[in-house]
Write an enzyme that holds these catalytic residues in place. Structure first.
Site, PDB file in Angstrom:
ATOM      1  N   HIS A   1      33.487  85.238  52.496  1.00 32.12           N
ATOM      2  CA  HIS A   1      34.176  85.806  53.657  1.00 32.12           C
ATOM      3  C   HIS A   1      35.538  85.119  53.787  1.00 32.12           C
ATOM      4  O   HIS A   1      35.598  83.926  54.087  1.00 32.12           O
ATOM      5  CB  HIS A   1      33.359  85.610  54.932  1.00 32.12           C
ATOM      6  CG  HIS A   1      32.041  86.332  54.916  1.00 32.12           C
ATOM      7  ND1 HIS A   1      31.905  87.644  55.320  1.00 32.12           N
ATOM      8  CD2 HIS A   1      30.807  85.931  54.516  1.00 32.12           C
ATOM      9  CE1 HIS A   1      30.632  88.017  55.179  1.00 32.12           C
ATOM     10  NE2 HIS A   1      29.955  86.999  54.694  1.00 32.12           N
TER      11      HIS A   1
ATOM     12  N   ASP B   1      27.765  93.813  54.593  1.00 35.02           N
ATOM     13  CA  ASP B   1      27.245  92.482  54.898  1.00 35.02           C
ATOM     14  C   ASP B   1      27.693  91.995  56.272  1.00 35.02           C
ATOM     15  O   ASP B   1      28.845  92.149  56.663  1.00 35.02           O
ATOM     16  CB  ASP B   1      27.680  91.469  53.848  1.00 35.02           C
ATOM     17  CG  ASP B   1      27.091  90.100  54.120  1.00 35.02           C
ATOM     18  OD1 ASP B   1      25.861  89.957  54.054  1.00 35.02           O
ATOM     19  OD2 ASP B   1      27.862  89.180  54.448  1.00 35.02           O
TER      20      ASP B   1
ATOM     21  N   HIS C   1      22.631  93.660  52.791  1.00 26.03           N
ATOM     22  CA  HIS C   1      22.256  92.605  53.732  1.00 26.03           C
ATOM     23  C   HIS C   1      20.918  93.048  54.332  1.00 26.03           C
ATOM     24  O   HIS C   1      20.875  93.910  55.210  1.00 26.03           O
ATOM     25  CB  HIS C   1      23.343  92.482  54.803  1.00 26.03           C
ATOM     26  CG  HIS C   1      23.012  91.559  55.931  1.00 26.03           C
ATOM     27  ND1 HIS C   1      23.739  90.424  56.186  1.00 26.03           N
ATOM     28  CD2 HIS C   1      22.039  91.595  56.878  1.00 26.03           C
ATOM     29  CE1 HIS C   1      23.228  89.811  57.251  1.00 26.03           C
ATOM     30  NE2 HIS C   1      22.200  90.509  57.691  1.00 26.03           N
TER      31      HIS C   1
ATOM     32  N   ASP D   1      28.086  82.801  50.284  1.00 27.30           N
ATOM     33  CA  ASP D   1      28.147  83.358  51.639  1.00 27.30           C
ATOM     34  C   ASP D   1      29.032  82.468  52.514  1.00 27.30           C
ATOM     35  O   ASP D   1      28.718  82.186  53.681  1.00 27.30           O
ATOM     36  CB  ASP D   1      26.758  83.511  52.257  1.00 27.30           C
ATOM     37  CG  ASP D   1      26.771  84.352  53.532  1.00 27.30           C
ATOM     38  OD1 ASP D   1      27.811  84.966  53.834  1.00 27.30           O
ATOM     39  OD2 ASP D   1      25.745  84.396  54.232  1.00 27.30           O
TER      40      ASP D   1
END
EC number: 3.5.2.3
Length: 428
Positions: free
Chosen positions: A58, A150, A177, A303
């Site tokens: 991210h 996600d 997800h 992640d």
């Protein structure tokens, strides 16, 4: 064009060798190499790996530059040994159009610290109602091949089926997800003994497992590829193992934090341990390690989820979910998988470079350390051991669960197409 001679490196953990880089390419690998005018890096028995590839990062830009930017995120990536990251779509605006994914891709090109491959949203606005512009994003300059909502689950089976059918046309993959929303309403942590004792809303394993079971069956039905994000339970492992035994085209990832940390840490009520999916039990952790070792779980993905101080320094219920992970991932994998004897360094290269690059179709990454290949490399001092100090992170955020914890291994050098992005542990 510059030359670099890496001397005495253990390539994929093997016997020490020299590696010569000329321009963007590895030109020689062998013993006793020399090159006039080359910059010499004395590896001294450090492990040389292909540049790491993260299929789940991210970067927050556009829209949440207070948490991270493409520049700071790619600097963090280079610090952790990564040469390619896939940027998730839950930005503001959402990366659900060709315009937004191209913006992220171009920001990655400008940063120069690692390649950035945008992930496109599956549905418009991540709302799960209507398919996003999958074809347009694939045909854009960004060349999107991975699609994910996600942060949210594609919970509608019809929408998921349509997405799987659509991406099949260009060999794309839908990264799910897995979180059944109705089963996790009000959930704050893993459902189990600890949640009962603390009185926090429980997040049952079946909320993940039921979606995975549905989606591998859908992937089988349409003959498409599905990838399971941040798999976290022993039951999920068994479903993926069964699906693979049937020849279903499923791949799965595990995060470093799910390989090491358990829900017992939530007893501290420290929001740094609040994450989605939640930290699970010791039994789950051991099952995940074994599944990564035997190939049921294909890759490690960070992640990496940066948050500003105010979103984490608050009461548990109000805190955001997520942890930063790019700069500590390799150390956690060394601790949980290599130092325990479950994987050797060649196995780490497979799970953290070769296979994620193959799943995401990341051209030029996840390649062998051999002559003629792109010089995307990372050098690791595996003998190092020391405490994690987030004050030294390149990431804009500091929400790490490992602060003060001693971890092994330290990335000392990273090269992106022959250009050093990290030298002696310092960004160039």
């Amino acid at each position: 064009m510059s030359k670099t001679l890496i001397r005495g490196a253990k390539v994929l953990g093997g016997e020490p060798q020299d590696v010569l880089i000329d321009g963007e390419t590895i030109t020689q690998v062998g013993a006793g190499l020399s090159a006039e005018g080359a910059q010499v890096v004395e590896a001294g028995g450090k492990v040389l790996l292909p540049g790491l590839v993260d299929l789940h990062t991210h970067l927050r830009e556009p829209g949440r530059e207070d948490s991270e930017t493409v520049l700071t995120g790619t600097r963090a990536a280079a610090s952790g040994g990564y040469t390619n990251v896939f940027a998730m779509a839950n930005t503001f605006p959402v990366a659900d159009t060709a315009g937004v994914v191209e913006q992220v891709w171009r920001l990655g090109q400008e940063s120069g610290y690692c390649d950035v491959q945008p992930i496109g949203a599956v549905t418009v606005g991540l709302e799960g109602q209507k398919l996003a512009e999958l074809g347009a994003m694939h045909e854009s300059a960004a060349g999107v091949t991975v699609f994910s909502d996600d942060g949210k689950c594609v919970h509608d089976a019809v929408i998921m089926r349509r997405a799987l059918e659509y991406v099949k046309a260009f060999d794309g993959v839908v990264a799910q997800h897995a979180q059944e929303p109705r089963l996790t309403e009000g959930a704050q942590m893993n459902e189990g003994v600890v949640s009962a004792e603390l009185g926090l809303g429980g997040w049952p394993a079946v909320a993940e497992e039921s979606v995975i079971a549905r989606d591998v069956l859908l992937a089988d039905h349409v003959g498409s590829r599905v990838h399971i994000c941040h798999l976290s339970t022993a039951g999920s492992v068994e479903i993926v193992r069964w699906a693979k035994s049937r020849g279903i085209r499923v791949t799965a990832e595990v995060t470093p934090h799910h390989l090491l940390l358990t829900d017992e840490l939530v007893r501290s009520y420290n929001p740094v341990y609040k994450v989605n999916p939640p930290l699970r039990t010791e039994r789950d952790v051991l099952a995940l390690r074994q599944a990564l070792a035997d190939g049921t779980i294909d890759i490690v993905a960070t992640d990496h989820a940066p948050h500003p101080h105010e979103d984490k320094d608050c009461e548990w219920a109000a805190a955001a979910m997520g942890m930063v992970g790019l700069e500590t991932a390799l150390s956690v994998v060394q601790e949980t998988m290599v130092d325990t004897g479950l994987l050797d360094w060649a196995g780490v290269a497979d799970r953290m470079s070769f296979t994620p690059a193959r799943i995401g179709r990341a051209e030029g990454h996840g390649r062998p350390v051999s002559a003629g290949e792109p010089a995307n490399l990372t050098l690791v001092d595996t003998a190092y051991r020391g405490p994690v100090d987030p004050a030294g992170f390149a990431s804009r955020s500091r929400n790490t669960p490992y602060e003060g914890r001693e971890l092994p291994g330290r990335v000392t050098h990273t090269w992106l197409r022959g250009k050093a992005t990290l030298v002696d542990g310092k960004l160039t």
